[in-house]
Enzyme design. Structure first.
Site, mmCIF file in Angstrom:
data_model
loop_
_atom_site.group_PDB
_atom_site.id
_atom_site.type_symbol
_atom_site.label_atom_id
_atom_site.label_comp_id
_atom_site.label_asym_id
_atom_site.label_seq_id
_atom_site.Cartn_x
_atom_site.Cartn_y
_atom_site.Cartn_z
ATOM 1 N N HIS A 65 49.879 -23.216 166.195
ATOM 2 C CA HIS A 65 48.817 -23.555 165.241
ATOM 3 C C HIS A 65 47.510 -23.761 165.989
ATOM 4 O O HIS A 65 47.325 -24.763 166.680
ATOM 5 C CB HIS A 65 49.179 -24.805 164.438
ATOM 6 C CG HIS A 65 48.227 -25.073 163.303
ATOM 7 N ND1 HIS A 65 48.143 -24.253 162.205
ATOM 8 C CD2 HIS A 65 47.321 -26.070 163.098
ATOM 9 C CE1 HIS A 65 47.236 -24.734 161.360
ATOM 10 N NE2 HIS A 65 46.716 -25.827 161.895
ATOM 11 N N HIS A 67 43.102 -23.357 165.616
ATOM 12 C CA HIS A 67 41.820 -23.025 164.998
ATOM 13 C C HIS A 67 40.853 -22.855 166.166
ATOM 14 O O HIS A 67 40.312 -23.834 166.687
ATOM 15 C CB HIS A 67 41.329 -24.136 164.073
ATOM 16 C CG HIS A 67 42.217 -24.421 162.903
ATOM 17 N ND1 HIS A 67 42.420 -23.515 161.880
ATOM 18 C CD2 HIS A 67 42.943 -25.510 162.574
ATOM 19 C CE1 HIS A 67 43.232 -24.037 160.975
ATOM 20 N NE2 HIS A 67 43.569 -25.246 161.380
ATOM 21 N N ARG A 93 35.464 -33.380 159.068
ATOM 22 C CA ARG A 93 35.299 -32.065 158.448
ATOM 23 C C ARG A 93 33.837 -31.663 158.325
ATOM 24 O O ARG A 93 33.502 -30.481 158.391
ATOM 25 C CB ARG A 93 35.940 -32.032 157.055
ATOM 26 C CG ARG A 93 37.430 -31.937 157.043
ATOM 27 C CD ARG A 93 37.946 -31.267 155.786
ATOM 28 N NE ARG A 93 37.287 -31.712 154.565
ATOM 29 C CZ ARG A 93 37.442 -31.136 153.376
ATOM 30 N NH1 ARG A 93 38.226 -30.094 153.244
ATOM 31 N NH2 ARG A 93 36.825 -31.598 152.316
ATOM 32 N N TYR A 132 40.562 -18.592 159.001
ATOM 33 C CA TYR A 132 39.947 -18.579 157.679
ATOM 34 C C TYR A 132 38.432 -18.376 157.707
ATOM 35 O O TYR A 132 37.790 -18.375 156.647
ATOM 36 C CB TYR A 132 40.293 -19.847 156.887
ATOM 37 C CG TYR A 132 39.950 -21.158 157.549
ATOM 38 C CD1 TYR A 132 38.660 -21.666 157.518
ATOM 39 C CD2 TYR A 132 40.932 -21.913 158.184
ATOM 40 C CE1 TYR A 132 38.351 -22.873 158.108
ATOM 41 C CE2 TYR A 132 40.634 -23.119 158.771
ATOM 42 C CZ TYR A 132 39.342 -23.600 158.740
ATOM 43 O OH TYR A 132 39.034 -24.815 159.320
ATOM 44 N N HIS A 253 49.107 -25.609 155.691
ATOM 45 C CA HIS A 253 48.886 -27.026 155.958
ATOM 46 C C HIS A 253 49.590 -27.834 154.867
ATOM 47 O O HIS A 253 49.427 -27.549 153.677
ATOM 48 C CB HIS A 253 47.398 -27.375 155.902
ATOM 49 C CG HIS A 253 46.571 -26.798 157.014
ATOM 50 N ND1 HIS A 253 45.420 -26.084 156.793
ATOM 51 C CD2 HIS A 253 46.718 -26.848 158.359
ATOM 52 C CE1 HIS A 253 44.883 -25.726 157.941
ATOM 53 N NE2 HIS A 253 45.658 -26.159 158.913
ATOM 54 N N GLU A 256 48.875 -33.411 155.367
ATOM 55 C CA GLU A 256 48.290 -33.968 156.589
ATOM 56 C C GLU A 256 47.695 -35.348 156.321
ATOM 57 O O GLU A 256 47.709 -36.217 157.192
ATOM 58 C CB GLU A 256 47.216 -33.030 157.134
ATOM 59 C CG GLU A 256 46.594 -33.500 158.440
ATOM 60 C CD GLU A 256 45.601 -32.514 159.021
ATOM 61 O OE1 GLU A 256 45.064 -32.798 160.108
ATOM 62 O OE2 GLU A 256 45.364 -31.466 158.398
ATOM 63 N N HIS A 290 51.852 -29.865 160.133
ATOM 64 C CA HIS A 290 51.607 -31.307 160.094
ATOM 65 C C HIS A 290 52.753 -32.041 159.387
ATOM 66 O O HIS A 290 53.498 -32.769 160.018
ATOM 67 C CB HIS A 290 50.264 -31.672 159.480
ATOM 68 C CG HIS A 290 49.093 -31.105 160.207
ATOM 69 N ND1 HIS A 290 48.868 -31.346 161.541
ATOM 70 C CD2 HIS A 290 48.083 -30.287 159.793
ATOM 71 C CE1 HIS A 290 47.782 -30.714 161.927
ATOM 72 N NE2 HIS A 290 47.289 -30.054 160.888
ATOM 73 N N ASP A 341 46.135 -26.965 167.527
ATOM 74 C CA ASP A 341 45.313 -27.165 166.338
ATOM 75 C C ASP A 341 43.823 -27.180 166.666
ATOM 76 O O ASP A 341 43.236 -26.148 166.928
ATOM 77 C CB ASP A 341 45.757 -28.462 165.647
ATOM 78 C CG ASP A 341 45.190 -28.603 164.252
ATOM 79 O OD1 ASP A 341 44.489 -27.695 163.796
ATOM 80 O OD2 ASP A 341 45.446 -29.634 163.603
#
Length: 478
Positions: A65, A67, A93, A132, A253, A256, A290, A341
């Site tokens: 996993h 990103h 975020r 994404y 996901h 989480e 997660h 991650d």
């Protein structure tokens, strides 16, 4: 044909068995042809032409996993000292969105190349990229002159090739901005580039990507549903159907944060895991990422269906997510893998050690996972989650991925080789072989100075992000 001689290696019983468990064996020779092991010999002397691998040699690690663009956040968001209460997953975020807005295909390629090289230095030979950031910031596809609708995916493919790692691109369906009691909300402006508008448009784009990459044996195209917050149950059902028909891995996901559970219950009177089950999205081809905040029923649903679970302990600590019920999931029937991650660390050994450490904190007892279970999570289970079920073991027919962990560093000196996974980290990796090709030798990546690559790429991305912020501030003040 090429040969490698391992001072010690983690070899499954019988050397050709497809079993995850194994043992430390002295003096192991392997022959490689066409990127795969064609012979494994124990108790063997090295030949004059063999590449010698010191310490303990393990199968190549799978980072299930990733990103990639989050790597630029490392060292910039952890303290959240400027936020009341210190910040949370949800405030983190905001920084992530600001960074995502600055990415272009060339910038993303340079950043991903540097990250994948960093992962390779720590023993990773296959990466699952939960991808994404698809389109331009306004949500429109890149035109053909700039690479077309899959320009960002192509940037990741080139980056993985240059870094010497296998890539499973988990192309992510991300259609909605969030979920509340009233249902799914439209994407916010900062989320516009993540979505394709409809699940049919996502399917057409991913079909085109699979066709374009069909001849490249270093990459695979899988599917991901971002979360139950970002796809409706009907859309989730379509993504799962696409993955089944394509024979591709599906990742999502899951739970989480408690808020995800609360909104799913408010909107649908079901937990996220139950929504996945009802949409036909659970099963051996699926990996839930997660899976921290689960009910007993959720654990049963995941385990009884054989759904894999990817734990990311370093991220789950950094974002204050919580402690996932890893041992309960494994005992229920869910294979465990790990991911780095958001790349607050780029160390698969640290992630598998974190599985054990989290279980100790939750239970008050030590030795919850043995070394063999942790090695399985780092290797064979992780590769299986990425659509590479034949990888992750030193056995005839398997992809020739090897990681040499030194036993003479300040961290590993004096350790029992069979327990070194509990104390070693990325800094202890000396050599890495991926698909039979040496990628790291004596701690040096074939691409050169990885720290400089990272510094340059991260500097470029943040300069672009700061420029966008300044431009926005000027527009708001006009």
């Amino acid at each position: 044909m090429s040969g490698f001689w391992c001072e010690r290696a983690w070899v499954p019983d019988g050397a050709t068995a497809g079993r995850a468990s194994g043992a430390v064996v002295e003096s192991v020779r392997v022959d490689v042809e066409g990127g795969r092991f064609v012979a494994v010999e124990t108790g063997a002397a090295p030949s004059a032409t063999d590449v010698r691998l010191p310490g303990l040699v393990l199968p190549g690690f799978a980072d299930a996993h990733s990103h990639a663009f989050h790597r630029a956040l490392r060292g910039r968001t952890h303290g959240a000292v400027d936020r009341p209460g210190g910040g949370s997953f949800w405030t983190w975020r905001e920084d992530m969105y600001a960074l995502a807005a600055a990415l272009t295909p060339p910038l993303y390629e340079r950043l991903a190349r540097a990250l994948y090289a960093e992962l390779a230095l720590g023993g990773t030979t296959a990466v699952g990229e939960f991808h994404y950031v698809h389109h331009r910031p306004d949500g429109t596809p890149y035109p053909p002159a700039d690479g077309g609708p899959n320009a960002m995916a192509e940037a990741l493919r080139r980056a993985a090739h240059d870094a010497g790692v296998h890539l499973t691109l988990l192309d992510t369906c991300y259609l909605h901005g969030g979920l509340d009691a009233g249902g799914h909300q439209p994407p916010a402006p900062e989320q516009a580039r993540f979505g394709d508008g409809t699940v049919d448009a996502w399917t057409r784009r991913v079909d085109a990507l699979r066709a374009a990459w069909a001849a490249d044996d270093r990459v695979l195209v899988g599917a991901a549903a971002h979360s139950v917050r970002a796809v409706t149950p009907d859309e989730l059902r379509e993504v799962a159907r696409w993955a089944r028909e394509a024979g591709a891995p599906l990742h999502v996901h899951l739970s989480e944060q408690p808020a995800e559970n609360e909104t799913a219950l408010a909107a649908f009177a079901r937990t996220p895991a139950r929504l996945l089950h009802d949409a036909g999205a659970l099963g051996p081809g699926t990996t839930a990422v997660h899976a921290v905040h689960l009910t007993d029923d959720d654990v049963t649903l995941l385990g009884s269906s054989g759904t894999g679970v990817c734990l990311c302990p370093t991220t789950e600590r950094d974002l204050a997510d919580g402690l996932a019920p890893g041992l309960r999931l494994l005992r229920a029937g869910s294979p465990l893998s790990v991911g780095t991650d958001q790349h607050v660390g780029a160390d698969v050994l640290a992630e598998v050690r974190g599985i054990e450490e989290h279980e100790r904190l939750a239970s008050g007892r030590r030795g919850r996972f043995g070394p063999a279970a942790l090695i399985e999570a780092a290797t064979s289970a992780g590769h299986a989650a990425l659509g590479r079920p034949d990888a992750g073991r030193i056995a005839v027919g398997a992809p020739a991925d090897l990681v040499a962990v030194r036993l003479d560093t300040v961290r590993t000196a004096g350790a029992d080789p069979a327990q070194v996974v509990l104390v070693a980290g990325a800094a202890d990796v000396s050599d890495v072989v991926a698909g039979g090709e040496p990628v790291v030798r004596d701690g040096e990546h074939r691409a050169g100075d990885v720290a400089r690559m990272l510094a340059d790429a991260i500097g470029e991305v943040w300069a672009a992000a700061d420029g966008l912020r300044a431009a926005t501030t000027r527009e708001d003040g006009a």
